[in-house]
Scaffold this active site. Structure first.
Site, mmCIF file in Angstrom:
data_model
loop_
_atom_site.group_PDB
_atom_site.id
_atom_site.type_symbol
_atom_site.label_atom_id
_atom_site.label_comp_id
_atom_site.label_asym_id
_atom_site.label_seq_id
_atom_site.Cartn_x
_atom_site.Cartn_y
_atom_site.Cartn_z
ATOM 1 N N CYS A 116 0.807 -1.231 0.000
ATOM 2 C CA CYS A 116 0.000 0.000 0.000
ATOM 3 C C CYS A 116 0.831 1.268 0.000
ATOM 4 C CB CYS A 116 -0.959 0.008 1.185
ATOM 5 S SG CYS A 116 -2.196 -1.293 1.073
ATOM 6 N N HIS A 256 -3.274 7.420 2.392
ATOM 7 C CA HIS A 256 -3.685 6.113 1.889
ATOM 8 C C HIS A 256 -5.032 5.765 2.525
ATOM 9 C CE1 HIS A 256 -3.850 1.963 0.862
ATOM 10 N NE2 HIS A 256 -3.605 1.536 2.084
ATOM 11 N N ASN A 286 -10.152 0.188 -0.190
ATOM 12 C CA ASN A 286 -8.692 0.229 -0.261
ATOM 13 C C ASN A 286 -8.240 -0.354 -1.600
ATOM 14 O OD1 ASN A 286 -5.943 -0.074 0.017
ATOM 15 N ND2 ASN A 286 -6.038 -1.025 2.052
HETATM 16 O O1 UT7 Z 1 -3.721 -0.970 3.639
HETATM 17 C C1 UT7 Z 1 -2.741 -1.744 4.188
HETATM 18 C C2 UT7 Z 1 -2.734 -1.742 5.650
HETATM 19 N N1 UT7 Z 1 -3.942 -2.297 6.196
HETATM 20 C C3 UT7 Z 1 -4.580 -1.647 7.156
HETATM 21 O O2 UT7 Z 1 -4.198 -0.568 7.512
HETATM 22 C C4 UT7 Z 1 -5.742 -2.337 7.816
HETATM 23 C C5 UT7 Z 1 -5.644 -2.192 9.309
HETATM 24 N N2 UT7 Z 1 -6.705 -2.902 10.027
HETATM 25 C C6 UT7 Z 1 -7.990 -2.499 10.014
HETATM 26 O O3 UT7 Z 1 -8.348 -1.587 9.307
HETATM 27 C C7 UT7 Z 1 -8.936 -3.172 10.959
HETATM 28 O O4 UT7 Z 1 -8.220 -3.954 11.871
HETATM 29 C C8 UT7 Z 1 -10.026 -4.033 10.272
HETATM 30 C C9 UT7 Z 1 -11.008 -3.145 9.522
HETATM 31 C C10 UT7 Z 1 -9.384 -5.005 9.311
HETATM 32 C C11 UT7 Z 1 -10.793 -4.805 11.333
HETATM 33 O O5 UT7 Z 1 -11.358 -3.910 12.287
HETATM 34 P P1 UT7 Z 1 -11.151 -4.151 13.858
HETATM 35 O O6 UT7 Z 1 -11.873 -3.065 14.533
HETATM 36 O O7 UT7 Z 1 -9.672 -4.259 14.110
HETATM 37 O O8 UT7 Z 1 -11.901 -5.490 14.092
HETATM 38 P P2 UT7 Z 1 -11.340 -6.880 14.656
HETATM 39 O O9 UT7 Z 1 -10.463 -7.532 13.671
HETATM 40 O O10 UT7 Z 1 -10.793 -6.632 16.032
HETATM 41 O O11 UT7 Z 1 -12.674 -7.708 14.807
HETATM 42 C C12 UT7 Z 1 -13.685 -7.354 15.758
HETATM 43 C C13 UT7 Z 1 -14.814 -8.348 15.648
HETATM 44 C C14 UT7 Z 1 -14.352 -9.804 15.687
HETATM 45 O O12 UT7 Z 1 -15.323 -10.544 16.373
HETATM 46 P P3 UT7 Z 1 -15.107 -10.947 17.919
HETATM 47 O O13 UT7 Z 1 -13.828 -11.732 17.944
HETATM 48 O O14 UT7 Z 1 -15.015 -9.663 18.657
HETATM 49 O O15 UT7 Z 1 -16.334 -11.732 18.224
HETATM 50 C C15 UT7 Z 1 -14.361 -10.215 14.242
HETATM 51 O O16 UT7 Z 1 -14.547 -11.577 14.055
HETATM 52 O O17 UT7 Z 1 -15.496 -8.172 14.396
HETATM 53 C C16 UT7 Z 1 -15.546 -9.438 13.701
HETATM 54 N N3 UT7 Z 1 -15.468 -9.179 12.277
HETATM 55 C C17 UT7 Z 1 -16.546 -8.848 11.537
HETATM 56 N N4 UT7 Z 1 -17.830 -8.693 11.845
HETATM 57 C C18 UT7 Z 1 -18.674 -8.332 10.863
HETATM 58 C C19 UT7 Z 1 -14.368 -9.174 11.486
HETATM 59 N N5 UT7 Z 1 -14.714 -8.866 10.236
HETATM 60 C C20 UT7 Z 1 -16.049 -8.638 10.232
HETATM 61 C C21 UT7 Z 1 -16.981 -8.277 9.235
HETATM 62 N N6 UT7 Z 1 -18.265 -8.126 9.595
HETATM 63 N N7 UT7 Z 1 -16.610 -8.049 7.964
#
Ligand code: UT7
Length: 329
Positions: A116, A256, A286
């Protein structure tokens, strides 16, 4: 003799027609519009449909538009830096494919892979060839067909990424406009958190790798978020300090587009108000190497000669960086 700066003198971009909405994703994986919107800021993304169309297909549209805008012929291009994580092929380089398709018969080129952060790495690289006096016209292309490396059964990644491509032309400027400074960083220990497990020389494609969906993006979102939010903000603040820029001096932040929360944290750290931040993540998601040129393209009519602009990115690898440039037209 005044110092030569590498100035952006034209920008254009291409996004595919097909719109994949959060609503449509609700029917594909266990997710919902509210979760996607609040966690990422994304509402929809573009998907390149059609057999045999790769990233260069989008680049051809973007670059042909750019050449028309600038009123020059492809044969005048000296160098193409094609920033992408989804090249048409492992080889030959997409830069070569693109040169052939647009008729850039006098250009050499190469692909640049920095996930990215590719566009800020590529812009800095391309600028060197202008600043040194070696070249007069350098194309920096940033684009990805992320849908080609996404597992649409994995809700943690398929909601984030989209397809799109943008391009800028760099030319010499003798009045101080153009790329002024850049800070680029990488940390290879971040690789396990965001990568493709298979398809490279470590793990070539096999029936097993395909069955295990190892040709799709693997991301440990929380870990990446932690690094991204700190490093993108830090490197943006660092380039301001290094160049004695106050928040008032900055006309635009071009971040980004990975996550609206990371964008907000970067702007806060810089002390820059949201009215100065380019954000289109809600419509494109993204697009990896495409995000920054897509912003420049959409905001082009609002930019003024002399505007101080900070570009900032964070990506897989890990890679991150910022560029300070003065808009030239
Ligand atoms: O561009 C290159 C660099 N990449 C980035 O900068 C991405 C950085 N990361 C992020 O943007 C975020 O971490 C994400 C958007 C990928 C995820 O958001 P988050 O707030 O960190 O969520 P999480 O991974 O901590 O997940 C929270 C909960 C989990 O459930 P439990 O374990 O709390 O029950 C996940 O299983 O949300 C669940 N979850 C979803 N729920 C509904 C994960 N994906 C989804 C989804 N829909 N699509």
């Amino acid at each position: 003799m005044h110092k030569i700066h590498a100035a952006i003198t034209a920008v254009d971009a291409y996004v595919p027609d097909y719109i994949l909405t959060n609503h449509e994703l609700e029917g594909m994986v266990d997710t919902n519009d509210e979760w996607i919107t609040t966690r990422t800021g994304i509402k929809e993304r573009r998907i390149l449909k059609g057999e045999g169309l790769g990233t260069s297909y989008m680049a051809v549209h973007a670059v042909n538009g750019l050449l028309k805008k600038r009123g020059i012929d492809a044969s005048e291009i000296d160098l193409i830096v094609f920033c992408t994580s989804t090249p048409d092929y492992i080889f030959p380089a997409s830069a070569n494919v693109l040169a052939d398709k647009i008729g850039a018969v006098n250009a050499w080129g190469f692909d640049l892979q920095a996930a990215c952060s590719g566009f800020v790495f590529g812009l800095t690289t391309g600028a060197q060839f202008i600043e040194s006096g070696k070249h007069k016209k350098v194309l920096v292309v940033g684009g990805d067909k992320m849908s080609s490396i996404i597992n649409y059964k994995d809700r943690t990644t398929c909601i984030i990424f989209g397809d799109g491509c943008g391009a800028v032309l760099l030319e010499p400027n003798y009045e101080g406009y153009g790329v002024v400074d850049s800070i680029l960083k990488s940390d290879g220990s971040g690789a396990p958190f965001l990568h493709l497990k298979a398809g490279g020389s470590v793990k070539p494609a096999s029936h097993e790798s395909v069955d295990a969906a190892e040709h799709a993006v693997h991301q440990e979102g929380k870990a990446v978020f932690k690094f991204a939010v700190t490093n993108m903000a830090d490197v943006s603040a660092e380039i301001m300090e290094k160049n004695n820029l106050t928040p008032e001096d900055i006309a635009w932040l071009v971040p980004h587009q990975a996550n609206k929360r990371i964008i907000d944290a970067t702007a806060n750290r810089m002390g820059v108000g949201s009215d100065k931040v380019m954000v289109n993540i809600e419509r494109y998601g993204n697009t990896t190497n495409g995000t920054i040129p897509l912003c420049l393209w959409e905001w082009e009519s609002k930019l003024k000669k002399g505007d101080n602009i900070i570009l900032a990115a964070f990506g897989g690898g890990f890679t991150w960086g910022s560029v300070f440039l003065k808009w030239a037209y």
